[in-house]
Design an enzyme around this catalytic site. Structure first.
Site, PDB file in Angstrom:
ATOM      1  N   ARG A 174       9.917  53.867 -41.764  1.00 15.83           N
ATOM      2  CA  ARG A 174      11.126  54.506 -42.311  1.00 15.83           C
ATOM      3  C   ARG A 174      10.779  55.259 -43.599  1.00 15.83           C
ATOM      4  NH1 ARG A 174      15.471  50.252 -42.735  1.00 15.83           N
ATOM      5  NH2 ARG A 174      15.501  50.458 -40.480  1.00 15.83           N
ATOM      6  N   ARG A 227      17.487  49.668 -50.816  1.00 16.12           N
ATOM      7  CA  ARG A 227      17.038  50.614 -49.781  1.00 16.12           C
ATOM      8  C   ARG A 227      17.365  52.055 -50.187  1.00 16.12           C
ATOM      9  NH1 ARG A 227      16.935  47.660 -44.715  1.00 16.12           N
ATOM     10  NH2 ARG A 227      16.217  45.564 -45.174  1.00 16.12           N
ATOM     11  N   LYS A 235      18.287  42.320 -48.276  1.00 15.45           N
ATOM     12  CA  LYS A 235      18.357  43.766 -48.520  1.00 15.45           C
ATOM     13  C   LYS A 235      19.554  44.111 -49.396  1.00 15.45           C
ATOM     14  CE  LYS A 235      20.538  44.216 -44.021  1.00 15.45           C
ATOM     15  NZ  LYS A 235      20.339  44.724 -42.666  1.00 15.45           N
ATOM     16  N   LYS A 290      22.038  47.651 -50.738  1.00 15.47           N
ATOM     17  CA  LYS A 290      22.327  49.060 -50.436  1.00 15.47           C
ATOM     18  C   LYS A 290      23.301  49.671 -51.437  1.00 15.47           C
ATOM     19  CE  LYS A 290      21.565  48.173 -45.528  1.00 15.47           C
ATOM     20  NZ  LYS A 290      22.133  48.104 -44.181  1.00 15.47           N
ATOM     21  N   CYS A 306      23.105  52.732 -33.151  1.00 13.40           N
ATOM     22  CA  CYS A 306      21.813  52.245 -33.644  1.00 13.40           C
ATOM     23  C   CYS A 306      20.766  52.357 -32.529  1.00 13.40           C
ATOM     24  CB  CYS A 306      21.953  50.790 -34.102  1.00 13.40           C
ATOM     25  SG  CYS A 306      22.027  49.643 -32.720  1.00 13.40           S
ATOM     26  N   CYS A 321      14.072  47.450 -30.789  1.00 18.11           N
ATOM     27  CA  CYS A 321      14.596  46.555 -31.820  1.00 18.11           C
ATOM     28  C   CYS A 321      14.551  45.118 -31.319  1.00 18.11           C
ATOM     29  CB  CYS A 321      16.024  46.931 -32.195  1.00 18.11           C
ATOM     30  SG  CYS A 321      16.724  45.719 -33.332  1.00 18.11           S
ATOM     31  N   CYS A 352      23.714  44.881 -31.423  1.00 17.64           N
ATOM     32  CA  CYS A 352      23.875  43.484 -31.821  1.00 17.64           C
ATOM     33  C   CYS A 352      24.812  43.452 -33.017  1.00 17.64           C
ATOM     34  CB  CYS A 352      22.521  42.837 -32.146  1.00 17.64           C
ATOM     35  SG  CYS A 352      21.957  43.078 -33.841  1.00 17.64           S
ATOM     36  N   CYS A 396      23.861  47.790 -37.921  1.00 11.88           N
ATOM     37  CA  CYS A 396      23.138  48.879 -38.582  1.00 11.88           C
ATOM     38  C   CYS A 396      23.881  50.214 -38.526  1.00 11.88           C
ATOM     39  CB  CYS A 396      21.746  49.032 -37.972  1.00 11.88           C
ATOM     40  SG  CYS A 396      20.715  47.588 -38.221  1.00 11.88           S
TER      41      CYS A 396
END
Ligand code: SF4
Length: 575
Positions: free
Chosen positions: A81, A150, A220, A222, A441, A447, A486, A490
């Site tokens: 990424r 991120r 994470k 954001k 996603c 994934c 899922c 995302c």
């Protein structure tokens, strides 16, 4: 709680130990890069995320056998990424990424829902070369994933002579730089030209990590920055959202929202999606200092024992917003001002041709599910390459997985349109408004967390959804659909008009009642719905909306007004 206290707790999650013993994100990555194995060990793979790389394997190749019937083993590769704060790229940087996906990746480039981009299918033996070349493009992958801040998102509008947008992008860049980890491991591993320049264990001298400390964040983190009239980047879905407060044509500061986050685990009742809570006003020049205080409070008090409940939203749910604000003020060293009056009122997708305010034009190009590839008649990759090679315009990536070509001389418009058309790239007006706001996603096959399809089924799903809207006379409405494979969310599936969340193989949970502005969470309308039945199950609700809506009421607002219970009672038995 300090780092030392964190380190001594007997119940820390395994990831905390990996981070603590990693020598500032080095672990065994250098050694494993040098070995001939096709994959990294588990601990190294965890640390690789901080360097922007996910190790994956093609789940559809797990059972493949050779001619003798022996299992072939997992088909490992890396997803890399690339950080692009605010989605800003030069033509050279975009073209460089296309080159890399062709030469070292699997031939596609994917634009993400966070204004970043991803190379897929990079083999371990090519990982260092790939990241090295990304850095030669003056881009990096550092902290694109992992328990750190991120890619910072910002309104991508490329309007010129617009002080407000310039200030917002300046805040974005300042935040992105301020919150980058300071460990030199990234540069040693991927940027250094000399193979022998990688630091070894005995030489290792830690540098100060003033924001993250020894063990980085519990999970994470954001940041997103928006305007009240355009919440393009969905700031309330993020750990921290900044809403620009404008006076006399300038951003004087931001209303600060904290504790948004999308992921949930259906089997774990303690997990939930959340939208950010309004906490305070932050003057323009104080953003980095206050952001640092927010991040440090989460660093020191976020849950490090159970990663399922380690995001900031759980800390705020436990403490309440007032206690959290007081702690942030303590870390910042001064009281914060109360939030100013401001409301999120709209959203724009920036698709199609528009004047950009300096005599030039920009054009937003719809990229379905963000996948830049050549397939059949649709040759997005080659078409974009031809346009960018010839006109060399800057690019902005959007939060809806699409892109904007900027700084176009009006005299070039026809030629650019012609090139795009020759490659099957349709103008934005050819897409229904709902399709322009649809995102998904990647999910299967790469994934590791996906339970079902997302990106690969989204075009066919939208074909059926568009046909239903047409049938009901709703084809001009914007009804946003976000699909994920899922519940991790995302593609931010809990805030749009319709969220489709992978629940089991071929089945989805349908969420209704969010909106395109991203100001409200949807509720579960129906669960475990087979893909083919989603549109039939939505059809009577859309019909009800068509008949009963108030003037200018959007589908999501209508569903929220009618209410979860009423909609479920009326329409579940029709399934
Ligand atoms: Fe994978 Fe789930 Fe994220 Fe989709 S939402 S990319 S399936 S983790």
């Amino acid at each position: 709680m300090t780092d030392d206290v964190v380190k001594k707790s007997p119940k820390l999650s395994k990831m905390e130990t990996i981070k603590a013993e990693s020598r500032q994100l080095r672990g065994t990555i250098a050694e494993e890069l040098a070995n001939p194995e096709p994959n990294f060990s588990g601990d190294a793979a965890q640390l690789l995320k901080f360097h922007g790389t996910y190790q994956q394997d093609d789940r559809e190749k797990r059972n493949l056998k050779d001619e003798q019937g022996n299992r072939l083993g997992k088909a490992y590769s890396c997803m890399i990424r690339i950080c692009t704060p605010g989605g800003k790229l030069t033509a050279e940087q975009f073209l460089g990424q296309l080159d890399l996906c062709d030469t070292l990746g699997e031939g596609t480039l994917r634009l993400t829902s966070r204004q970043a981009s991803q190379l897929h299918g990079v083999l371990k033996k090519n990982l260092r070369e790939t990241i090295h070349k990304i850095n030669q493009l003056q881009l990096d992958t550092y902290a694109a994933c992992g328990d750190v801040n991120r890619n910072v998102m910002c309104n991508p509008a490329p309007y010129k002579n617009n002080r407000i947008l310039e200030q917002m992008q300046a805040t974005t860049d300042a935040l992105a730089a301020h919150l980058k980890p300071k460990s030199t491991s990234y540069f040693e591993l991927w940027v250094s030209d000399e193979e022998g320049n990688r630091e070894n264990i005995t030489d290792f001298q830690p540098v100060e990590e003033p924001v993250y400390g020894k063990t980085y964040l519990p999970r994470k983190f954001k940041f997103g920055i928006s305007l009240p009239e355009d919440n393009h980047v969905d700031i309330l879905a993020q750990d921290t959202g900044l809403l620009a407060i404008v006076e006399d044509g300038s951003v004087v500061g931001y209303n600060l929202y904290v504790g948004g986050g999308m992921g949930r685990t259906p089997s774990a009742k303690k997990t939930f999606p959340a939208i950010g809570k309004l906490m305070a006003f932050v003057p323009y020049d104080e953003v980095c200092a206050v952001a640092e205080a927010v991040v440090k409070v989460q660093r020191d008090y976020g849950n490090r024992e159970d990663r399922k409940v380690a995001r900031l939203k759980y800390l705020i749910a436990n403490w309440g917003i007032e206690k959290f604000r007081k702690k942030v003020e303590e870390y910042y060293g001064s009281p914060l001002e109360d939030a100013r009056e401001a409301e999120i009122t709209g959203v724009d997708d920036y698709m199609g041709w528009r004047e950009q305010g300096d005599g030039k034009l920009f054009v937003g190009i719809q990229i379905e599910s963000g996948r830049i590839k050549d397939e059949g008649e649709l040759r997005i990759k080659t078409g974009l390459r031809r346009v960018l090679e010839k006109f060399k315009m800057p690019v902005r990536l959007t939060a809806l997985q699409s892109m904007i070509l900027c700084d176009i001389d009006p005299s070039d418009k026809n030629e650019i349109s012609q090139i795009l058309q020759e490659h099957g790239i349709r103008p934005a007006e050819d897409y229904s408004p709902s399709r322009r706001f649809a995102i998904s996603c990647p999910a299967l096959p790469m994934c590791g967390l996906s339970v079902t399809e997302s990106e690969r089924v989204m075009p066919q799903f939208m074909d059926r959804f568009d046909a239903e809207l047409e049938k009901q006379g709703l084809q001009k409405d914007v009804i946003s659909v976000h699909m994920t494979g899922c519940p991790n969310g995302c593609a931010r599936p809990y805030t749009p008009d319709i969220g489709l969340v992978g629940r089991s193989v071929g089945k989805y949970t349908i969420f209704l009642g969010g909106n395109t502005r991203g100001t409200r969470l949807g509720f579960i309308f129906q669960d475990q719905v087979p893909l083919d039945e989603i549109v039939p199950r939505l059809s009577p609700v859309l019909n009800f909306y068509r008949q009963q809506r108030e003037p200018n009421e959007t589908f999501g607002d209508f569903c929220a007004r009618i209410g979860e219970q009423s909609l479920i009672e009326q329409f579940t038995e029709t399934a």
